[in-house]
Design a protein around this motif. Structure first.
Motif, mmCIF file in Angstrom:
data_model
loop_
_atom_site.group_PDB
_atom_site.id
_atom_site.type_symbol
_atom_site.label_atom_id
_atom_site.label_comp_id
_atom_site.label_asym_id
_atom_site.label_seq_id
_atom_site.Cartn_x
_atom_site.Cartn_y
_atom_site.Cartn_z
ATOM 1 N N ALA A 1 4.431 9.540 77.880
ATOM 2 C CA ALA A 1 4.785 10.562 78.893
ATOM 3 C C ALA A 1 3.373 11.376 79.083
ATOM 4 N N ARG A 2 2.604 11.630 78.116
ATOM 5 C CA ARG A 2 1.524 12.563 78.400
ATOM 6 C C ARG A 2 0.332 11.697 79.155
ATOM 7 N N THR A 3 0.228 10.280 78.928
ATOM 8 C CA THR A 3 -0.724 9.915 79.611
ATOM 9 C C THR A 3 -0.234 9.421 81.037
ATOM 10 N N ALA A 4 0.771 9.214 81.331
ATOM 11 C CA ALA A 4 1.664 9.162 82.501
ATOM 12 C C ALA A 4 1.246 10.651 83.450
ATOM 13 N N ASN A 5 1.599 11.817 82.885
ATOM 14 C CA ASN A 5 1.060 13.033 83.451
ATOM 15 C C ASN A 5 -0.211 13.386 83.675
ATOM 16 N N GLU A 6 -1.047 12.914 82.836
ATOM 17 C CA GLU A 6 -2.563 12.983 82.813
ATOM 18 C C GLU A 6 -3.030 12.101 84.340
ATOM 19 N N ILE A 7 -2.468 11.088 84.325
ATOM 20 C CA ILE A 7 -2.698 10.102 85.482
ATOM 21 C C ILE A 7 -2.284 10.800 86.898
ATOM 22 N N LEU A 8 -0.992 11.275 86.717
ATOM 23 C CA LEU A 8 -0.569 11.918 88.047
ATOM 24 C C LEU A 8 -1.151 13.163 88.230
ATOM 25 N N ALA A 9 -2.044 13.875 87.576
ATOM 26 C CA ALA A 9 -2.578 15.015 87.901
ATOM 27 C C ALA A 9 -3.852 14.607 88.526
ATOM 28 N N GLN A 10 -4.168 13.309 88.579
ATOM 29 C CA GLN A 10 -5.696 12.755 89.284
ATOM 30 C C GLN A 10 -5.317 12.997 90.965
ATOM 31 N N GLN A 11 -6.580 13.138 91.562
ATOM 32 C CA GLN A 11 -6.514 13.123 93.138
ATOM 33 C C GLN A 11 -5.733 11.780 93.501
ATOM 34 N N GLY A 12 -5.224 11.892 94.548
ATOM 35 C CA GLY A 12 -4.471 10.901 95.249
ATOM 36 C C GLY A 12 -3.009 10.754 94.753
ATOM 37 N N LEU A 13 -2.496 11.222 93.562
ATOM 38 C CA LEU A 13 -1.176 11.008 93.221
ATOM 39 C C LEU A 13 -0.621 12.625 92.578
#
Length: 84
Positions: free
Chosen positions: A64-76
């Motif tokens: 969950a933490r990894t997914a949320n970090e990715i979703l905080a990136q530009q484009g997502l």
């Protein structure tokens, strides 16, 4: 892949109406940390279900933490992790 050395977990990412989930899935997979992999499981109208594979001993919280970090990136940033 030797599953004894990896852990899998499914995540569902959801986005705004009309946003293509296939594009979000590709962006998401491109931003995974080294040693992690993902494969699409299902695409819905504004969601993508992905199977993430990580090094052994990864917990649900780490997924969950990894997914949320990715979703905080530009484009997502308009996408979020769903509990469903």
């Amino acid at each position: 892949m030797n599953t004894a050395k990896h852990t899998s977990h499914q995540v569902l990412i959801t986005g705004p109406a009309g946003a293509p989930p296939e594009t979000a899935a590709i962006r998401f997979m491109a931003l995974l940390p080294a040693g992690w992999q993902a494969e699409p499981v299902e695409f819905l109208a504004n969601a993508a279900r992905l199977r993430l594979t990580a090094p052994a001993a990864a917990t649900a919280e780490e997924f969950a933490r990894t997914a949320n970090e990715i979703l905080a990136q530009q484009g997502l940033r308009d996408w979020s992790l769903s509990k469903s």
